[in-house]
Structure formats: structure tokens, C-alpha cells
Design a protein around this motif. Sequence first.
Motif, short mmCIF file in Angstrom:
data_model
loop_
_atom_site.label_atom_id
_atom_site.label_comp_id
_atom_site.label_asym_id
_atom_site.label_seq_id
_atom_site.Cartn_x
_atom_site.Cartn_y
_atom_site.Cartn_z
N LEU A 145 -22.42 -40.67 -103.75
CA LEU A 145 -21.44 -41.59 -103.19
C LEU A 145 -20.52 -42.09 -104.29
N ASP A 146 -19.25 -41.64 -104.27
CA ASP A 146 -18.30 -42.09 -105.28
C ASP A 146 -17.11 -42.77 -104.62
N ALA B 127 -16.01 -41.80 -98.04
CA ALA B 127 -16.12 -42.75 -96.93
C ALA B 127 -17.45 -42.50 -96.23
N VAL B 128 -18.12 -43.56 -95.80
CA VAL B 128 -19.39 -43.43 -95.08
C VAL B 128 -19.23 -44.08 -93.71
N VAL B 129 -19.54 -43.32 -92.66
CA VAL B 129 -19.42 -43.82 -91.30
C VAL B 129 -20.76 -43.63 -90.59
N LYS C 155 -14.13 -37.21 -99.48
CA LYS C 155 -15.27 -36.87 -98.64
C LYS C 155 -15.45 -37.88 -97.52
N MET C 156 -15.89 -37.41 -96.34
CA MET C 156 -16.33 -38.32 -95.31
C MET C 156 -17.76 -37.93 -94.94
N VAL C 157 -18.68 -38.91 -95.08
CA VAL C 157 -20.06 -38.67 -94.72
C VAL C 157 -20.33 -39.37 -93.40
N GLU D 103 -13.36 -33.45 -96.83
CA GLU D 103 -14.55 -32.62 -96.83
C GLU D 103 -15.59 -33.42 -96.04
N VAL D 104 -16.09 -32.87 -94.94
CA VAL D 104 -16.94 -33.65 -94.05
C VAL D 104 -18.39 -33.20 -94.15
N ILE D 105 -19.29 -34.18 -94.23
CA ILE D 105 -20.73 -33.91 -94.29
C ILE D 105 -21.40 -34.72 -93.19
N VAL D 106 -22.23 -34.09 -92.38
CA VAL D 106 -22.92 -34.78 -91.30
C VAL D 106 -24.41 -34.85 -91.64
N ILE D 107 -24.96 -36.06 -91.54
CA ILE D 107 -26.38 -36.27 -91.83
C ILE D 107 -27.09 -36.75 -90.57
#
Lengths: 229, 107
Positions: free
Chosen positions: A139-140, A144-146, A81-83, A104-108
Amino acid sequence: MKRDYLQQILAAQVQKRPIAVATRLADGAQSICDGATCAGEVELSADQLAEAHKLLVAGRSAALATSKGEIFLRSYTPPAKMVVIGAVHIAQYLVPMAALAGFEVIVIDPRQAFATAARFPGVTLITEWPGPALKKVGLDDRTAVVTLTHDPKLDDPALVAALQSPVFYIGALGSTRTHAKRIERLREHGLAELAPRIHAPVGLDLGGRAAAEIAVSVLAQVIQERYRR
Amino acid sequence: MAEAALDVLAQVRQWQEAGKGVALATVVNTWGSSPCAAGSHLAVNADSAFVGSVSGGCIEGAVVTEALEVIADGKPRQLEYGVTDEMAWSIGLACGGKVQIYVERVE
């Protein structure tokens, strides 16, 4: 391969569950391995089962030597995952690139003017504050968190959550000077010691300044960290 | 590994739903500097259309030919390609590596 196995692999992918197919290469007999058990035509010994389970957990595929010839275990793992915090201009380049690279991309972003489906087609968008949103996402160590907003109100809560989690990558957009101020703020959360986990300035130093070039440098660094371990 | 392989399997399912015969080739062992890791898939349908990769392009043509036979007779095959192969000059791996590939029909 049986059609039923194909369906099970694709279903496991949707459910974000690892799964593997064991094939005896000499005659094509197959079993499907889900968790610690394998069911089907190939009988695995206790040792082979343990080995298969180890490969499945690691997401690796390999041939196992047995007395009846080689058994190939093909592991299928859910995507990493990339957040991305901040539905900003750079994110518009980073998000599709990361999706192409298999993430798998998630946008916050709680700012609904930024986080629109028109700007981010086909992506999971969460229009909430990063704190609660990240709790939802989970978050595992495959995440990745950007952070890309430049705004401490949005970036900081995400970094605080990420630093207290096992994510494999944390990156924060901003200059060296911005980052020094950020570390001072993290100190108030008692997290200054963990700040070296943050990649800042974010991305590999490729020299580019355009949004797409920065997106490449961030994605490259995320991939580098993913395989470093 | 990013699972491009799952895109290949999704295509396999589409072909099957369209009633086409399909074979799946999988890299099961590599030696030396072969470009595709163990587990890489190449799927081939009865019209010779293919998706995925088992070598980055060096041996796909030969694998597609074998895959069409697998679709026709249903018998899985093990193939090996590399610089030591007698066919090296025609379909060997330019990278100097060696790969073992398993081809099966999707039933």
C-alpha cells in the motif's frame, strides 16, 4: 524516437518503473532518463538533470528552457493502483471502469465463489484474507483502497491496514449508521482518530442506486482525491 | 495522469512490427484552455490510421497531414495551433487555447 527508446518505455511500464525521454526540440536529439541519470544525444547540465529528475518523480511532463533551446521531458509513470475488497456485484462494474480510467486493479476476496476469473476477466484476483493479501499488494501513496463487502470480517482488516499506510484514498461501502458502528470497532484498534480518512458512505453523492451508478460515483471520488494534492 | 499514452506507444510498436512507417506527435506546450495536457500523444501510421489525441479532436486532421510528411522525409517538425493562428478559421482550436506540438518519426 528510436525504436530502442520505445522498447525501454514499454519495458519500464511492465516493471512499474518511471522513465522519461528528453527531446531537444530544435534538432530532435534525444536521451532517455532512468532514475537520476540521462543517457543519449542530449547533454543535460547538473541543474537540468535535477529538474528532469524532479519532473520524473512527480510524473510530470514539461519543456525546460536551455541555452540551446527547449528540451521537452516526457515522463511515463506506472499506473496508479485500485485495490477492491469484495468480489461483489458493484465490483463487477467498478473494476472494468477503473481499468479503463488507467488504474491497475486488484480484487481481494477469500470467498472463492465470488472471486472467479469468469466474474472478473483479466484482473488480478487474490483469494486470501485482506490482511495478508494487502501485505502482498503493498500500500503506497499511489494506491486507493475500496471495501465493498459490507462484512466487518472482510472490510475491517483491510481498513486497519489502509489507515496505517499512506494510500491516497480509502472508501468503505455502507450507510452512515453502518459507518458509525465501524468507527467504534476501529476504536478498539486505536484507529478512531484516523477514521476521517475513510470516505463513507463511499463515493460522490450522484443520487444513483444501481450498481453501475455507484461504481461511477466511487471512481469519480477516487479520481478527485488523486488530483486534490 | 492515467497513462493512455502508453496504449498509444503499444500501438506504435505493433505498427512497427508490421513494418509500417510511424510518426509520433506530442503536445509540448499549452496556453489557455487547450484540452490535452503536455505529454499527450497522437501516433499516425503511413496509411493515415491514428490513435491518441493532441487536442480532443480540433486539429487532429492537420496534425495527421504533417505526420505523413514526417514519415516520408524523417525530419521532425514543431507545429503551433491556436486562435491567433492565421489558419484559425479552418483548423484553429475552438476552445480558445493554443498548443505547441512536436512531430517525429519513430525510427
